[in-house]
Enzyme design. Structure first.
Site, PDB file in Angstrom:
ATOM      1  CG  ASP A  34       0.702  -7.897  -4.252  1.00 24.10           C
ATOM      2  OD1 ASP A  34       1.452  -8.871  -4.447  1.00 24.10           O
ATOM      3  OD2 ASP A  34       1.120  -6.744  -4.128  1.00 24.10           O
ATOM      4  CG  ASP A  47       2.673   4.387  -5.933  1.00 24.73           C
ATOM      5  OD1 ASP A  47       3.276   3.444  -5.372  1.00 24.73           O
ATOM      6  OD2 ASP A  47       1.547   4.250  -6.449  1.00 24.73           O
ATOM      7  CG  HIS A  88       2.740   0.319  -4.406  1.00 23.92           C
ATOM      8  ND1 HIS A  88       2.558   0.608  -5.742  1.00 23.92           N
ATOM      9  CD2 HIS A  88       3.611  -0.733  -4.388  1.00 23.92           C
ATOM     10  CE1 HIS A  88       3.250  -0.214  -6.481  1.00 23.92           C
ATOM     11  NE2 HIS A  88       3.912  -1.044  -5.687  1.00 23.92           N
ATOM     12  CD  GLU A 145      -0.863   1.661  -6.405  1.00 22.63           C
ATOM     13  OE1 GLU A 145       0.086   2.267  -5.863  1.00 22.63           O
ATOM     14  OE2 GLU A 145      -0.748   1.093  -7.507  1.00 22.63           O
TER      15      GLU A 145
HETATM   16  C1  F6R Z   1       4.660  -7.190  -5.065  1.00 24.63           C
HETATM   17  C2  F6R Z   1       4.275  -6.016  -4.314  1.00 24.63           C
HETATM   18  C3  F6R Z   1       4.735  -4.645  -4.707  1.00 24.63           C
HETATM   19  C4  F6R Z   1       6.220  -4.553  -5.048  1.00 24.63           C
HETATM   20  C5  F6R Z   1       6.591  -3.146  -5.463  1.00 24.63           C
HETATM   21  C6  F6R Z   1       8.041  -3.018  -5.847  1.00 24.63           C
HETATM   22  O1  F6R Z   1       4.100  -8.349  -4.498  1.00 24.63           O
HETATM   23  O2  F6R Z   1       3.575  -6.162  -3.388  1.00 24.63           O
HETATM   24  O3  F6R Z   1       4.464  -3.760  -3.639  1.00 24.63           O
HETATM   25  O4  F6R Z   1       6.977  -4.948  -3.949  1.00 24.63           O
HETATM   26  O5  F6R Z   1       5.786  -2.741  -6.547  1.00 24.63           O
HETATM   27  O6  F6R Z   1       8.273  -3.759  -6.991  1.00 24.63           O
HETATM   28  P1  F6R Z   1       9.753  -3.969  -7.569  1.00 24.63           P
HETATM   29  O7  F6R Z   1      10.494  -4.744  -6.562  1.00 24.63           O
HETATM   30  O8  F6R Z   1       9.559  -4.719  -8.852  1.00 24.63           O
HETATM   31  O9  F6R Z   1      10.301  -2.597  -7.771  1.00 24.63           O
END
Ligand code: F6R
Length: 236
Positions: free
Chosen positions: A67, A136, A138, A143
């Site tokens: 992403d 959440d 994701h 989302e």
């Molecule tokens: C990042 C991504 C997100 C993160 C998720 C957890 O490329 O795709 O899904 O993996 O938001 O983020 P952290 O590891 O910062 O808690």
């Protein structure tokens, strides 16, 4: 799903890095699906160590990230391209022209999404997809929603994601409201999925995702349908 629990972030990261390194060693021209955020930082540090101390090479692999924030150029310090440069690409021998992150400044984001999926299809999907999990539930920036979206798409970030990611920005108002994310089909195309996460809240999300119903309200639950998912989780 295989679940491995560790006391510390360092141990968890070393185990996840071993899994990634295993794919790289078995298939040097593999396609690696990569993630950003805090969770994979230790994994990348360990892969960099293996590159320097054990000759682990990225020279023949291709990388495809999950992403990117819409509106942020790759030179922006909070862009995911910048993150990847800082934590991995500039520290190993990967060829830059073999690293793909969605272009957050594309004039036509829909066309960028379609091109991203076409490239992923040409590559035959990823050999290994590294994932984190959001507060959440994701994965990528898929989302909670009424439906799973298969394709790479532009998404409105959930308020909880904006709040969680504000720790990387000067203030919450600076967090982009939209992102481009690989869709669920792209993620599930991976031959192997490695999910890294830490802390009690993530543990609860992982448990719910893998033991409850498969529902787009908890996006990570779709990983139940994949045949090769390993979760590396640490207490701290
Ligand atoms: C990042 C991504 C997100 C993160 C998720 C957890 O490329 O795709 O899904 O993996 O938001 O983020 P952290 O590891 O910062 O808690």
């Amino acid at each position: 799903m295989e679940f491995h629990a560790f006391k510390s972030f360092g141990e968890m990261s070393a185990a996840a890095a071993l899994a990634v390194a295993g794919t790289l060693r078995e298939k040097p021209d593999c396609v690696l699906g990569l993630a950003t955020g805090s969770s994979p930082v230790g994994t990348y540090d360990e892969l960099v160590r293996m590159h320097h101390e054990e000759g682990l090479s990225f020279a023949r692999c291709t990388t495809v990230n999950l992403d990117e924030y819409l509106g942020l150029a790759g030179t922006h310090p909070q862009s995911y391209r910048f993150f990847m440069e800082k934590h991995l690409f500039s520290r190993v021998d990967v060829r830059r022209d073999a690293t793909f992150v969605p272009d957050g400044t594309a004039a036509d984001p829909a066309a960028e999404c379609a091109a991203y999926d076409a490239r992923l299809a040409r590559l035959g999907g990823t050999d290994l997809q590294l994932l984190g999990i959001g507060p959440d539930g994701h994965v990528g920036f898929n989302e909670p929603d009424d439906v799973f979206t298969p394709q790479t798409h532009v998404v409105d970030l959930a308020p909880s994601t904006i709040e969680a990611n504000s720790r990387f920005f000067a203030s919450e108002t600076d967090v982009p409201r939209k992102a481009i994310t690989m869709g669920m089909k792209g993620i599930l195309l991976a031959r192997k999925i490695v999910l890294v996460a830490s802390g009690a809240a993530k543990r609860a999300k992982i448990d719910a995702a893998f033991s409850g119903p498969v529902t787009p309200r908890l996006p990570a639950s779709i990983l139940q349908l994949h045949r090769d998912v390993t979760v590396f989780w640490s207490e701290t």
